[in-house]
Design a protein around this motif. Sequence first.
Motif: not given
Length: 81
Positions: A9-11, A49-55
């Motif tokens: 999951s995205y946390y 990144k596909k999970k929603g985390y960003k640089e």
Amino acid sequence: MHRQVRNGSYYPWLKFFFEVGTLDEVADRNKNGIIDSIDDTRSLIDELKKKGYKEPNDICYLELKDGKHDVPTWLRHFRNI
């Protein structure tokens, strides 16, 4: 690890730091001129990144020219972060 990220999951509180040296290893299983540790780290970042985390807010990637998988390399660059 890639599968765990895909299935996880995205946390929003998680942050990631990746450091890879261009001399970490010599293996290049797909013969693209990039060592596997760099290829694998970049593809793991793609999964994040596909999970929603960003640089750069969630993911920091540091690729060290002439860096090795050893303490002297880590010490030389970790101080700057």
